[in-house]
Enzyme design. Structure first.
Site, PDB file in Angstrom:
ATOM      1  CB  CYS A  33      -0.915  -0.038   1.219  1.00 41.78           C
ATOM      2  SG  CYS A  33      -1.839   1.476   1.502  1.00 41.78           S
ATOM      3  CB  CYS A  36       0.128   2.003   4.000  1.00 46.95           C
ATOM      4  SG  CYS A  36      -1.547   1.375   3.810  1.00 46.95           S
TER       5      CYS A  36
END
Length: 108
Positions: A33, A36
């Site tokens: 991600c 993230c």
């Protein structure tokens, strides 16, 4: 990983988050991600600034899918504030440090 941020899994999530005597910010994330990864430095800064007021923890949703399913995590990153063993609020997606600080402040 900052010492102010705990990596949690199935064995320690309940004790560290649901039974915590202080509010806990949990970052649900995954290795792949990109948003993230962009949030990680902001999370580390916030964790050190709020040390003693809020616990900060991370849960890798690929390593611990049961926890993600339990809290119906559908997008990444997902930030959840836990207070008194309950989800207080949820924020999905990458946000600025000031937005993250405001999100946390609402629960403390």
């Amino acid at each position: 990983m900052s010492e102010a941020i705990s990596q949690l899994g199935s064995s320690d999530f309940d004790a560290s988050v649901l039974q915590s005597d202080m509010p806990v910010l949990v970052d649900f994330w995954a290795e792949w991600c990109e948003p993230c990864k962009r949030m990680d430095p902001l999370l580390k800064e916030l964790a050190s600034e709020l040390e003693g007021k809020v616990k900060v923890a991370k849960v890798n949703v690929e390593a611990f899918p049961a926890i993600a399913n339990q809290f119906r995590v559908r997008g990444l990153p997902t930030f959840m504030m836990f207070k008194n063993g309950q989800v207080h609020s949820t924020q999905i997606g990458a946000i600025s440090k000031s937005q993250l600080a405001q999100f946390v402040a609402k629960a403390i």
